[in-house]
Scaffold this motif. Structure first.
Motif, PDB file in Angstrom:
ATOM      1  N   THR A 157     102.657 -15.338 -37.235  1.00  0.00           N
ATOM      2  CA  THR A 157     103.917 -15.589 -37.913  1.00  0.00           C
ATOM      3  C   THR A 157     103.821 -16.944 -38.563  1.00  0.00           C
ATOM      4  OG1 THR A 157     104.880 -16.596 -35.969  1.00  0.00           O
ATOM      5  CG2 THR A 157     105.222 -14.235 -36.241  1.00  0.00           C
ATOM      6  N   ASN A 182     109.240  -7.995 -35.575  1.00  0.00           N
ATOM      7  CA  ASN A 182     110.153  -8.969 -34.978  1.00  0.00           C
ATOM      8  C   ASN A 182     109.941  -9.205 -33.495  1.00  0.00           C
ATOM      9  OD1 ASN A 182     111.460  -9.463 -37.412  1.00  0.00           O
ATOM     10  ND2 ASN A 182     112.991  -7.875 -37.083  1.00  0.00           N
ATOM     11  N   TYR A 183     108.902  -8.612 -32.909  1.00  0.00           N
ATOM     12  CA  TYR A 183     108.679  -8.873 -31.490  1.00  0.00           C
ATOM     13  C   TYR A 183     107.204  -8.811 -31.125  1.00  0.00           C
ATOM     14  CZ  TYR A 183     107.977  -3.841 -30.603  1.00  0.00           C
ATOM     15  OH  TYR A 183     107.500  -2.557 -30.603  1.00  0.00           O
ATOM     16  N   GLY A 227     117.026 -10.871 -38.240  1.00  0.00           N
ATOM     17  CA  GLY A 227     115.912 -11.169 -39.131  1.00  0.00           C
ATOM     18  C   GLY A 227     115.494 -12.629 -39.101  1.00  0.00           C
ATOM     19  N   HIS A 270     111.811 -14.167 -34.034  1.00  0.00           N
ATOM     20  CA  HIS A 270     110.702 -13.386 -33.499  1.00  0.00           C
ATOM     21  C   HIS A 270     110.793 -13.498 -31.986  1.00  0.00           C
ATOM     22  CE1 HIS A 270     106.803 -11.342 -33.714  1.00  0.00           C
ATOM     23  NE2 HIS A 270     106.534 -12.009 -32.608  1.00  0.00           N
ATOM     24  N   LYS A 316     111.172 -18.255 -39.300  1.00  0.00           N
ATOM     25  CA  LYS A 316     111.856 -17.615 -38.181  1.00  0.00           C
ATOM     26  C   LYS A 316     111.710 -18.476 -36.931  1.00  0.00           C
ATOM     27  CE  LYS A 316     111.381 -12.665 -39.219  1.00  0.00           C
ATOM     28  NZ  LYS A 316     110.790 -11.403 -38.721  1.00  0.00           N
ATOM     29  N   ALA A 324     116.651 -10.040 -32.846  1.00  0.00           N
ATOM     30  CA  ALA A 324     115.711  -9.455 -33.810  1.00  0.00           C
ATOM     31  C   ALA A 324     116.447  -8.874 -35.011  1.00  0.00           C
ATOM     32  CB  ALA A 324     114.871  -8.375 -33.137  1.00  0.00           C
TER      33      ALA A 324
END
Length: 395
Positions: free
Chosen positions: A64, A133-134, A106, A109, A82, A103
């Motif tokens: 990320t 997102n995870y 948006g 994470h 994020k 999550a």
């Protein structure tokens, strides 16, 4: 957690665990890993980290954006990245609901830190959490070795750490005999308090290195640990005493398995562990807030009467407890609502005050709640901290 008002129901029913297990199958920019490999990206536009195997556990992570801002190669503009939040016990209940709530914005994470990879992967899919997102990483809080392995694994992922949420818990109110962690501690205190204490201490440096605008360490408390409430006054009451049992290792050999040195009581062990959680939050605040600027907070999100925490209860309890909370105590809160509340403590700019125990009123407005004398005793917090350091091998 969700058993706050559960103590209003006789403990002749049996209850087990709260939050737990996890690991991840992640994607980047909405693409699966295989799609990403097929896509025609340049190496400067995409960095991926493939599966690592640590012991028997796989943690699959996708890169990320790193540090707090990224520069667009074409425009040279700064954009806020994020946030990254680690949530223990995110495979069900409050932890899963919080992961979903964050999550879906948006803006976060979520690292789902849990014992069971497959259970968590299925839970994340069922909850509709987008893969990008995870990340799922293995963590068993009843093993100090596992805590160390998780910290190593997390650092290898090269993810930043902006918020840590200590949520997972063991609750065994009707157990007749104590159970123990890998190191021989009574399992409720060993998991809920000592496992989280070690995790938070080890990851404090990572939080401090984050350049995210608001870094936070959050420990989920419980109304049952506060004797200034109705639920907290239902026997057995939380009471740490002089900590003789904790100092002796809670192993039943050199000392009692109970913090106060008394006879084993599964319900009290849970309540005592929650007092330790809330005292630990305050001691973190006193020791590190001014120096680091990190926000240290605890909370009681309401009674989640339908949580999987009660899945081991007899059918009669599972049938009667939700309506009891909805129509008699009026304390019922859904998992989704509780998850949104915890997500507020993670992300809301208005909830950045450190050293606070957050609660919500009947209109779902947050407020600073008062802790009981036992759960706010500064001298006891210091002693719990110092004894815990020795038990987890930090001194």
């Amino acid at each position: 957690m969700a058993l706050q008002a559960a103590s209003l129901i006789p403990t002749s029913f049996s209850v087990l665990k709260e939050g737990k297990s996890c690991v991840k199958d992640s994607s980047l920019f909405g693409l699966s890993l295989s799609d990403t490999l097929r896509a025609d990206f340049t190496s400067s536009a995409l960095r991926c980290k493939f599966q690592q195997k640590i012991g028997a556990v796989r943690a699959e992570t996708a890169a990320t954006a790193s540090p707090a801002v990224n520069k667009s190669a074409s425009e040279g503009k700064k954009t806020l990245r994020k946030g990254t939040v680690v949530i223990t016990g995110a495979s069900s209940g409050l932890g899963l609901a919080t992961a979903k709530a964050l999550a879906e914005t948006g803006k976060w994470h979520v690292v789902m830190a849990c014992r069971d990879f497959l259970k968590t992967a299925r839970a994340a899919k069922s909850a509709g959490i987008a893969k990008e997102n995870y990340t799922i990483m293995h963590l068993d809080l009843s093993s100090l070795d596992s805590v160390h392995q998780f910290v190593d694994n997390f650092r290898r992922s090269e993810l930043p750490l902006d918020v840590l949420v200590c949520n997972a818990a063991v609750y065994l109110p009707t157990a007749k005999e104590p159970r123990f962690t890998a190191e021989g501690f009574e399992i409720s205190v060993g998991t809920n308090h000592l496992g989280h204490f070690l995790l938070a201490r080890l990851l404090l440096d990572d939080l401090n290195k984050s350049d995210y605008p608001s870094r936070r360490l959050i420990i989920v408390g419980s109304i049952t640990g506060n004797t200034n409430t109705l639920a907290g006054n239902v026997p057995p009451k939380a009471n740490l005493g002089d900590l003789r049992g904790l100092a002796g290792g809670l192993n039943g050999l050199n000392s009692s398995v109970m913090i106060d040195g008394g006879e084993f009581d599964g319900a009290k062990a849970y309540k005592d562990s929650k007092v330790c959680n809330m005292l630990t939050m305050q001691e973190f605040h006193r020791r590190y807030h001014e120096e680091t600027g990190i926000t240290f907070a605890s909370l009681y999100p309401g009674c989640i009467a339908t949580t999987g925490l009660f899945r081991e209860h007899i059918p009669l309890f599972r049938t009667l407890f939700p309506p009891f909370q909805k129509y008699i105590t009026k304390g019922y809160v859904s998992e989704d609502e509780a998850g949104k509340r915890l997500a507020q403590v993670v992300s809301e700019p208005s909830l950045t005050k450190s050293g606070v125990y957050w609660s919500w009123n009947k209109t779902s407005a947050s407020f600073e709640n008062q802790l009981s004398e036992e759960a706010s005793n500064a001298e006891k917090a210091r002693k719990v901290w110092e004894v815990s350091e020795k038990l987890v091998g930090l001194v």
